[in-house]
Structure formats: C-alpha cells, structure tokens
Design a protein around this motif. Structure first.
Motif, PDB file in Angstrom:
ATOM      1  N   ALA A  42       0.828  -1.210   0.000  1.00 64.13           N
ATOM      2  CA  ALA A  42       0.000   0.000   0.000  1.00 64.13           C
ATOM      3  C   ALA A  42       0.859   1.255   0.000  1.00 64.13           C
ATOM      4  O   ALA A  42       0.587   2.214  -0.729  1.00 64.13           O
ATOM      5  CB  ALA A  42      -0.929  -0.006   1.213  1.00 64.13           C
ATOM      6  N   LEU A  43       1.925   1.251   0.808  1.00 63.99           N
ATOM      7  CA  LEU A  43       2.817   2.407   0.839  1.00 63.99           C
ATOM      8  C   LEU A  43       3.489   2.609  -0.518  1.00 63.99           C
ATOM      9  O   LEU A  43       3.586   3.739  -1.030  1.00 63.99           O
ATOM     10  CB  LEU A  43       3.877   2.238   1.930  1.00 63.99           C
ATOM     11  N   ALA A  44       3.949   1.521  -1.102  1.00 65.38           N
ATOM     12  CA  ALA A  44       4.634   1.621  -2.393  1.00 65.38           C
ATOM     13  C   ALA A  44       3.686   2.080  -3.498  1.00 65.38           C
ATOM     14  O   ALA A  44       4.062   2.871  -4.372  1.00 65.38           O
ATOM     15  CB  ALA A  44       5.251   0.272  -2.759  1.00 65.38           C
ATOM     16  N   ALA A  45       2.451   1.604  -3.459  1.00 68.25           N
ATOM     17  CA  ALA A  45       1.508   1.898  -4.536  1.00 68.25           C
ATOM     18  C   ALA A  45       0.915   3.293  -4.442  1.00 68.25           C
ATOM     19  O   ALA A  45       0.747   3.977  -5.461  1.00 68.25           O
ATOM     20  CB  ALA A  45       0.388   0.854  -4.529  1.00 68.25           C
ATOM     21  N   ASP A  46       0.593   3.722  -3.249  1.00 66.55           N
ATOM     22  CA  ASP A  46      -0.214   4.941  -3.102  1.00 66.55           C
ATOM     23  C   ASP A  46       0.417   6.045  -2.266  1.00 66.55           C
ATOM     24  O   ASP A  46      -0.106   7.153  -2.221  1.00 66.55           O
ATOM     25  CB  ASP A  46      -1.574   4.590  -2.478  1.00 66.55           C
ATOM     26  N   HIS A  47       1.526   5.759  -1.600  1.00 62.25           N
ATOM     27  CA  HIS A  47       2.108   6.762  -0.710  1.00 62.25           C
ATOM     28  C   HIS A  47       3.626   6.860  -0.935  1.00 62.25           C
ATOM     29  O   HIS A  47       4.417   6.576  -0.043  1.00 62.25           O
ATOM     30  CB  HIS A  47       1.787   6.419   0.748  1.00 62.25           C
ATOM     31  N   PRO A  48       4.043   7.256  -2.129  1.00 60.71           N
ATOM     32  CA  PRO A  48       5.476   7.356  -2.417  1.00 60.71           C
ATOM     33  C   PRO A  48       6.158   8.352  -1.479  1.00 60.71           C
ATOM     34  O   PRO A  48       5.599   9.389  -1.135  1.00 60.71           O
ATOM     35  CB  PRO A  48       5.504   7.854  -3.864  1.00 60.71           C
ATOM     36  N   GLY A  49       7.327   7.985  -1.047  1.00 60.99           N
ATOM     37  CA  GLY A  49       8.071   8.839  -0.141  1.00 60.99           C
ATOM     38  C   GLY A  49       7.835   8.540   1.318  1.00 60.99           C
ATOM     39  O   GLY A  49       8.561   9.040   2.183  1.00 60.99           O
ATOM     40  N   VAL A  50       6.821   7.736   1.611  1.00 56.27           N
ATOM     41  CA  VAL A  50       6.559   7.331   2.998  1.00 56.27           C
ATOM     42  C   VAL A  50       7.158   5.947   3.194  1.00 56.27           C
ATOM     43  O   VAL A  50       6.745   4.976   2.547  1.00 56.27           O
ATOM     44  CB  VAL A  50       5.041   7.303   3.302  1.00 56.27           C
ATOM     45  N   ASP A  51       8.139   5.872   4.058  1.00 52.86           N
ATOM     46  CA  ASP A  51       8.827   4.601   4.275  1.00 52.86           C
ATOM     47  C   ASP A  51       9.298   4.539   5.715  1.00 52.86           C
ATOM     48  O   ASP A  51       9.584   5.557   6.339  1.00 52.86           O
ATOM     49  CB  ASP A  51      10.020   4.484   3.325  1.00 52.86           C
ATOM     50  N   GLY A  52       9.369   3.354   6.250  1.00 55.99           N
ATOM     51  CA  GLY A  52       9.807   3.191   7.621  1.00 55.99           C
ATOM     52  C   GLY A  52       9.420   1.829   8.147  1.00 55.99           C
ATOM     53  O   GLY A  52       8.840   0.999   7.437  1.00 55.99           O
ATOM     54  N   THR A  53       9.711   1.595   9.410  1.00 49.86           N
ATOM     55  CA  THR A  53       9.376   0.324  10.037  1.00 49.86           C
ATOM     56  C   THR A  53       7.878   0.270  10.308  1.00 49.86           C
ATOM     57  O   THR A  53       7.302   1.197  10.881  1.00 49.86           O
ATOM     58  CB  THR A  53      10.142   0.163  11.363  1.00 49.86           C
ATOM     59  N   LEU A  54       7.273  -0.818   9.890  1.00 54.66           N
ATOM     60  CA  LEU A  54       5.842  -0.995  10.077  1.00 54.66           C
ATOM     61  C   LEU A  54       5.577  -1.864  11.296  1.00 54.66           C
ATOM     62  O   LEU A  54       6.232  -2.885  11.503  1.00 54.66           O
ATOM     63  CB  LEU A  54       5.223  -1.660   8.852  1.00 54.66           C
ATOM     64  N   ARG A  55       4.600  -1.451  12.103  1.00 51.37           N
ATOM     65  CA  ARG A  55       4.172  -2.259  13.246  1.00 51.37           C
ATOM     66  C   ARG A  55       2.664  -2.421  13.190  1.00 51.37           C
ATOM     67  O   ARG A  55       1.926  -1.438  13.082  1.00 51.37           O
ATOM     68  CB  ARG A  55       4.568  -1.607  14.567  1.00 51.37           C
ATOM     69  N   LEU A  56       2.202  -3.666  13.247  1.00 52.69           N
ATOM     70  CA  LEU A  56       0.767  -3.935  13.245  1.00 52.69           C
ATOM     71  C   LEU A  56       0.178  -3.574  14.604  1.00 52.69           C
ATOM     72  O   LEU A  56       0.626  -4.047  15.636  1.00 52.69           O
ATOM     73  CB  LEU A  56       0.516  -5.421  12.944  1.00 52.69           C
TER      74      LEU A  56
END
Length: 294
Positions: A42-56
């Motif tokens: 989802a981040l790669a497809a729709d939110h370019p530039g937003v990256d980081g460690t993901l926590r559920l």
C-alpha cells in the motif's frame, strides 16, 4: 438509578442489523506477516516517499491499522478490506475535517484502500472530571458538522439532508417508518432542514486521544453514516462513561449532550430529546434507552 450496560455494543441490543455474518467476501487476512506485506504494498503503490518500520497495531474483519515509524515522525496507516467502508471513511473525513476534532488525514490511497493519518499514541486522562464533558462536545461537533460545511460541500450532501430524507422512503434497516418520520421531524425542529444527520461513531474510552499540545481528539470515524442520526451515539454514552470509570446518572448524560449540542447550534429541549429517543427506539427495534428517557 438505571445501571448502564457494560459496553457500548450491549447498549444497542435489539437494533436492526443489515449485515449478516460473513457478509464481506474478501475480509482482511488474519496472518500478521500477510498483513505487513499488504501494508508495504500500500505504501509503495499509493504513498510514495513514505517509508519506515511498520508495526501492526490491530486487525479486524474489515480493516487493519499499522504504525509507520519514519525519520520525520510516525504516521498511522489504515487498510480497508471493504471498498464501501473505505469510501465511507474518506467521506467522513471530508465532512468532519475542520468542523470536528478528529485525526489529521495526510493522504488517501484509492488503489490500496488505505489512509495515512496522524499518529496519536497518548490516551486521554479519564481521571479528569472534565473529560466526560469533553467527549460530549466532541460527539456534538460530529453530529452538527454538516451545519458548518462550505457551500460546495453542503450542495454535494443535499440528498442526505433532513429536507431530502423527510421525502424519501425510510432506510431498509428501519422497523417502523412512521416512528422514523417522527425521528426526522424532531431533528428538523432541533437543527433545521439543512442538517445531514450524521451518527454511529465507534465510541470507546480508548478512542479519545491527546495531541502533544493537549488537544483531545476523537478517533475512528469510519462508521459514521448520514442516515442513522446522532441518537445512536447518545444511547451508547452511559456505557462509554461507565467503562471509563464515570458511573453517571442518565439525567446527567442527557444534560451533557444537551449542553454540548446547544453550543453547536441545536435547540433540543429535554422533553423533545426524550421524545426523539423514544421514536428512535420504535423505529429501530432498540430494546432499551437505559434510563435516558425517564
């Protein structure tokens, strides 16, 4: 004194249901690794530039929530499994942003059914005696949000206004159309014909959060709908207060709501609000008002 039910869900016993179990053909996966992979997509497809460690943070049948820990500060990522629910939540943010104290919406992702939201990890202090009144105010702001929309948004929502709903058939989930007409008429008297009767917040004590500046924010507006009215939230308020450690007489709950809605332009009286609640009970099949109408 009438004892409030244990939870907000129990407060709504008997309310008509329109979705059977298993209604969603492709629910959110239960496996955490699969969920994390979907979040990265989802981040790669729709939110370019937003990256980081993901926590559920949480996963439900219809949605999953993650924290994105990035160098510029954390964000909350929410994924929907249901396109209709996603559309409903984006509509709710469009209606409420600027008119009610809710999380900031940073971005929407239509292809991944995702939202990037303000990260609010700090709970509200429910030991503060003023917090019940703050919650009532936040709820009233949502219920009256349509009265403070810009003209273009008001025009876009015309078909959901009281003026339009009064002439339309009762929703399919309504058990008594005549009683529903009485509910709408009571709202017309209290707010006028332009109101869009928003309601059905997911009310829980933990859904009040604090910003760093001390502002109290109401989380989770995804369930807000323009066809149920705010009465559904008033019915759940005694249970929410009880869960938060504030055992409160129903008359006090009514006073808090009356004062909060009056501050946002409503002209309810105690008697007109009680009459609307009784009509709402008849219209929806609700089993009890938990003393609010006494």
């Amino acid at each position: 004194m009438t004892t409030a039910p244990a939870t907000a869900a129990e407060a709504l016993a008997g309310l008509a249901r329109i979705r059977p179990a298993g209604w969603l053909a492709t629910p959110m996966p239960a496996d955490p690794d699969t969920l994390l992979a979907r979040a990265r997509q989802a981040l790669a497809a729709d939110h370019p530039g937003v990256d980081g460690t993901l926590r559920l943070v949480s996963a439900r049948y219809t949605a999953a929530v993650f924290t994105v820990h990035q160098a510029t500060g954390p964000l909350t990522l929410k994924l929907h499994a249901d396109p209709i629910a996603y559309a409903g939540e984006t509509l709710a943010y469009a209606l409420l942003t600027g008119t009610a104290t809710i999380p900031h919406l940073h971005a929407e992702g239509d292809s991944s059914l995702s939202l990037l939201l303000e990260h609010l990890p700090h709970p509200t202090d429910w030991s503060d005696a003023a917090t019940p009144a703050v919650l009532a105010e936040r709820i009233a702001a949502v219920h009256t949000a349509s009265l403070r929309l810009p003209q273009y948004a008001t025009e876009a929502m015309t078909e959901f206004s009281l003026a339009h709903l009064a002439l339309a058939p009762a929703p399919a989930w309504i058990a008594d159309a005549t009683a529903w007409s009485d509910v709408l008429a009571a709202h017309h008297d209290a707010y006028g014909p332009a109101l869009v009767p928003l309601g059905h917040l997911d009310l829980k004590p933990e859904h009040l959060r604090l910003r760093a500046d001390g502002t109290v924010v109401l989380l989770d507006v995804e369930t807000v709908r323009p066809d149920v009215t705010g009465l559904i939230d008033l019915v759940t308020l005694p249970a929410v207060y009880r869960q938060a450690g504030h055992e409160m007489h129903p008359a006090k709950v009514m006073d808090l709501y009356l004062n909060a809605t009056a501050a946002h332009g409503a002209s309810w009286t105690t008697s007109s609000l009680k009459a609307a609640l009784r009509a709402f009970t008849a219209a929806t099949g609700l089993q009890s008002l938990h003393g609010l109408d006494q």
